[in-house]
Design an enzyme around this catalytic site. Structure first.
Site, mmCIF file in Angstrom:
data_model
loop_
_atom_site.group_PDB
_atom_site.id
_atom_site.type_symbol
_atom_site.label_atom_id
_atom_site.label_comp_id
_atom_site.label_asym_id
_atom_site.label_seq_id
_atom_site.Cartn_x
_atom_site.Cartn_y
_atom_site.Cartn_z
ATOM 1 N N GLU A 262 -5.008 -1.001 -8.705
ATOM 2 C CA GLU A 262 -4.143 -0.075 -9.041
ATOM 3 C C GLU A 262 -2.962 -0.904 -9.644
ATOM 4 O O GLU A 262 -2.590 -1.856 -9.163
ATOM 5 C CB GLU A 262 -3.586 0.702 -8.041
ATOM 6 C CG GLU A 262 -4.776 1.788 -7.650
ATOM 7 C CD GLU A 262 -4.210 2.676 -6.388
ATOM 8 O OE1 GLU A 262 -4.399 3.932 -6.354
ATOM 9 O OE2 GLU A 262 -3.416 2.055 -5.467
ATOM 10 N N SER B 242 0.767 -1.234 0.058
ATOM 11 C CA SER B 242 0.057 -0.307 0.084
ATOM 12 C C SER B 242 0.909 1.228 -0.008
ATOM 13 O O SER B 242 0.441 2.296 -0.310
ATOM 14 C CB SER B 242 -0.806 0.041 1.240
ATOM 15 O OG SER B 242 -1.522 -1.014 1.449
ATOM 16 N N HIS C 133 -2.105 -3.388 -6.757
ATOM 17 C CA HIS C 133 -2.681 -3.031 -5.511
ATOM 18 C C HIS C 133 -4.241 -3.295 -5.425
ATOM 19 O O HIS C 133 -5.162 -2.502 -5.947
ATOM 20 C CB HIS C 133 -2.367 -1.729 -5.043
ATOM 21 C CG HIS C 133 -2.705 -1.174 -3.869
ATOM 22 N ND1 HIS C 133 -3.347 0.014 -3.475
ATOM 23 C CD2 HIS C 133 -2.703 -1.437 -2.541
ATOM 24 C CE1 HIS C 133 -3.881 0.206 -2.291
ATOM 25 N NE2 HIS C 133 -3.259 -0.827 -1.712
ATOM 26 N N ASN D 12 -4.374 5.694 -2.082
ATOM 27 C CA ASN D 12 -4.415 5.685 -0.705
ATOM 28 C C ASN D 12 -3.520 7.049 -0.557
ATOM 29 O O ASN D 12 -3.748 7.746 0.605
ATOM 30 C CB ASN D 12 -3.222 4.754 -0.388
ATOM 31 C CG ASN D 12 -3.720 3.244 0.125
ATOM 32 O OD1 ASN D 12 -4.902 3.477 0.127
ATOM 33 N ND2 ASN D 12 -3.011 2.495 0.125
HETATM 34 N N1 3HC Z 1 -16.966 -11.678 1.300
HETATM 35 C C1 3HC Z 1 -18.205 -11.922 0.837
HETATM 36 N N2 3HC Z 1 -19.291 -11.230 1.359
HETATM 37 C C2 3HC Z 1 -18.894 -10.317 2.265
HETATM 38 C C3 3HC Z 1 -17.560 -9.837 2.568
HETATM 39 C C4 3HC Z 1 -16.427 -10.622 1.991
HETATM 40 N N3 3HC Z 1 -15.363 -10.484 2.199
HETATM 41 N N4 3HC Z 1 -17.717 -8.872 3.441
HETATM 42 C C5 3HC Z 1 -18.757 -8.410 3.674
HETATM 43 N N5 3HC Z 1 -19.512 -9.329 3.165
HETATM 44 C C6 3HC Z 1 -20.986 -9.310 3.010
HETATM 45 C C7 3HC Z 1 -21.521 -9.152 4.448
HETATM 46 O O1 3HC Z 1 -21.516 -10.187 5.333
HETATM 47 C C8 3HC Z 1 -22.572 -8.824 3.894
HETATM 48 O O2 3HC Z 1 -23.798 -9.980 3.732
HETATM 49 P P1 3HC Z 1 -25.278 -9.975 4.509
HETATM 50 O O3 3HC Z 1 -26.158 -8.961 3.693
HETATM 51 O O4 3HC Z 1 -25.690 -11.549 4.240
HETATM 52 O O5 3HC Z 1 -25.290 -9.661 6.027
HETATM 53 C C9 3HC Z 1 -22.835 -8.091 2.748
HETATM 54 O O6 3HC Z 1 -21.482 -8.376 2.412
HETATM 55 C C10 3HC Z 1 -22.873 -6.462 3.005
HETATM 56 O O7 3HC Z 1 -22.100 -6.132 4.042
HETATM 57 P P2 3HC Z 1 -22.472 -5.174 5.228
HETATM 58 O O8 3HC Z 1 -24.050 -5.015 5.285
HETATM 59 O O9 3HC Z 1 -21.283 -5.337 6.360
HETATM 60 O O10 3HC Z 1 -22.162 -3.750 4.565
HETATM 61 P P3 3HC Z 1 -22.020 -3.045 3.140
HETATM 62 O O11 3HC Z 1 -23.049 -3.049 2.281
HETATM 63 O O12 3HC Z 1 -21.354 -1.510 3.538
HETATM 64 O O13 3HC Z 1 -20.721 -3.773 2.318
HETATM 65 C C11 3HC Z 1 -18.183 -3.207 2.125
HETATM 66 C C12 3HC Z 1 -19.411 -3.844 3.212
HETATM 67 C C13 3HC Z 1 -18.222 -3.679 0.755
HETATM 68 C C14 3HC Z 1 -16.885 -3.505 2.826
HETATM 69 C C15 3HC Z 1 -18.624 -1.582 2.264
HETATM 70 O O14 3HC Z 1 -18.698 -1.198 3.423
HETATM 71 C C16 3HC Z 1 -17.340 -0.881 1.647
HETATM 72 O O15 3HC Z 1 -17.401 -0.736 0.488
HETATM 73 N N6 3HC Z 1 -16.564 -0.306 2.600
HETATM 74 C C17 3HC Z 1 -15.314 0.422 2.140
HETATM 75 C C18 3HC Z 1 -14.343 -0.357 1.962
HETATM 76 C C19 3HC Z 1 -13.183 0.100 1.685
HETATM 77 O O16 3HC Z 1 -12.915 1.462 1.481
HETATM 78 N N7 3HC Z 1 -12.021 -0.407 1.377
HETATM 79 C C20 3HC Z 1 -10.973 -0.162 0.729
HETATM 80 C C21 3HC Z 1 -9.989 0.318 2.023
HETATM 81 S S1 3HC Z 1 -8.351 0.854 1.679
HETATM 82 C C22 3HC Z 1 -7.452 -0.333 1.252
HETATM 83 O O17 3HC Z 1 -7.896 -1.556 1.214
HETATM 84 C C23 3HC Z 1 -6.057 -0.077 0.773
HETATM 85 C C24 3HC Z 1 -4.975 -0.696 1.740
HETATM 86 O O18 3HC Z 1 -3.652 -0.368 1.102
HETATM 87 C C25 3HC Z 1 -5.220 0.329 3.057
#
Ligand code: 3HC
Length: 341
Positions: free
Chosen positions: A148, A115, A136, A187
């Site tokens: 990325e 990252s 990434h 990031n």
């Molecule tokens: N695989 C399969 N299903 C998953 C899952 C996974 N890994 N993670 C969550 N789900 C499921 C949940 O269990 C839930 O199922 P349900 O409806 O049966 O309960 C469904 O997906 C929806 O999840 P939630 O209700 O918890 O919530 P959301 O609708 O908010 O979706 C999310 C979850 C896709 C993670 C969403 O919250 C999101 O997009 N969050 C932002 C994540 C983000 O910003 N990621 C980037 C971070 S930065 C990064 O990674 C870079 C690094 O370098 C630091």
């Protein structure tokens, strides 16, 4: 394709899962037995979820047959692509690349999911540096639509283009990062958001809940900013902030350092900024909130810097922030909406 993934943590196991879903033969390595167990449990849970929602047209069991656990880096032999996804520790990554290169063919591509570490610096560990690039992924890799693709100074054009094709083959949107800048595109923007949010709280202007209320309910982010810090890991963010700061990029958050010292590492230990023991924290709408420009101002300036420095284009940056972070609008779309100048 035969793909080896090194590191079976949240990112490594998620990346292995994505490649297996799209019919690749995957080798998954971790030094620690516990990490392998946890990684496999995560993959099984996630595949079951995807199956329940009919988002995969094969059974989890059948997809899992394409993931083979390996316990030695010698076994990466024969892979066409090796992706490293171990913690953000420069020396650890370098030692892995050296070991991997001893065991692969001359044509094998080697990628890092880092990252925060420069691709060019990491590539110096290899004899054949043109084979090395950044791929990434975003957490969780199976749900986030962006990868990325980063060109280091030595990455050949052929390897860079192949990286883009590979990302398309796993049904993700590739965003080309044409210059090896710290934090790449998403990031760099996200770290500005994290730093602004931390500053608002550590200076006592707003609470964690007020900042996250603005993020979720006013800006429409899928998660609060502090919720996302917990989700991506306090330890991961601590290590990233140290690495990028030592290279001159200011991702600074005393609140993260404090949680890290106390061992409150976020979702994985069920405690960070929030208590996760009963599942995802519930973020309430608060009556007082920071304004969108208090949260996004520095991030918007960063996006403009990326364009001016020919790292990325306005369209790519908007697409990257939507697909990589799940925002309903791209960072420069927010800038227009709030008349940020
Ligand atoms: N695989 C399969 N299903 C998953 C899952 C996974 N890994 N993670 C969550 N789900 C499921 C949940 O269990 C839930 O199922 P349900 O409806 O049966 O309960 C469904 O997906 C929806 O999840 P939630 O209700 O918890 O919530 P959301 O609708 O908010 O979706 C999310 C979850 C896709 C993670 C969403 O919250 C999101 O997009 N969050 C932002 C994540 C983000 O910003 N990621 C980037 C971070 S930065 C990064 O990674 C870079 C690094 O370098 C630091």
């Amino acid at each position: 394709m035969k793909v080896a993934v090194i590191g079976s943590g949240v990112m490594g196991s998620g990346i292995a899962e994505v490649f297996a879903i799209y019919k690749n033969e995957v080798l998954l390595y971790d030094k620690y037995e516990e990490a392998i167990k946890k990684g496999l449990t995560n993959i099984k849970w996630s595949l079951e979820k995807l199956s329940e929602k009919r988002r995969i047209n094969e059974t989890p069991e059948s997809i899992l047959t394409r993931i083979q656990i390996i316990r030695s880096l010698e076994e990466v032999k024969g892979s066409e692509l090796v992706i490293e996804a171990v913690p953000e520790d420069f020396n650890l990554k370098v030692s892995i690349f050296k070991e991997v290169e001893k065991n692969v063919d001359y044509s094998t591509m080697i990628a890092t999911n880092t990252s925060s570490l420069p691709i060019t610096e990491l590539s110096m560990a290899l004899n054949k540096r043109e084979r090395f690039l950044g791929l990434h992924f975003f957490n969780p890799p199976v749900l986030m639509g962006l990868v990325e693709v980063i060109k280091g100074n030595y990455t050949s054009s052929e390897v860079f283009e192949k990286g883009i094709e590979i990302v398309k083959s796993i049904k993700k949107e590739p965003i080309p990062v044409r210059k090896d800048v710290i934090g790449f595109v998403v990031n760099r923007i996200l770290f500005r958001v994290f730093t602004s949010a931390c500053k608002l709280v550590s200076e006592g202007k707003y609470t964690v809940q007020e900042v996250d209320s603005a993020a979720k309910y006013t800006l429409g982010f899928p998660m609060g900013i502090f919720e996302l810090l917990d989700y991506t890991g306090i330890d991961t963010n601590y290590l990233i902030s140290k690495e990028v700061k030592s290279r001159g990029f200011n991702f600074d958050c005393p609140l993260i350092n404090d949680l890290y010292t106390k061992g409150y590492l976020g979702t994985k230990v069920k405690k960070g900024f929030y208590d996760w023991s009963a599942g995802r924290p519930i973020i309430q709408k608060t009556s007082r909130e920071p304004s969108p420009s208090e949260i996004l101002g520095d991030a918007i300036d960063e996006a403009v810097w990326l364009i001016k420095n020919n790292v990325s284009t306005e369209d790519e940056i908007n697409k990257a922030t939507k697909l990589g972070l799940g925002w309903p609008k791209g960072i420069l779309e927010y800038a227009k909406e709030i008349n940020y100048v």
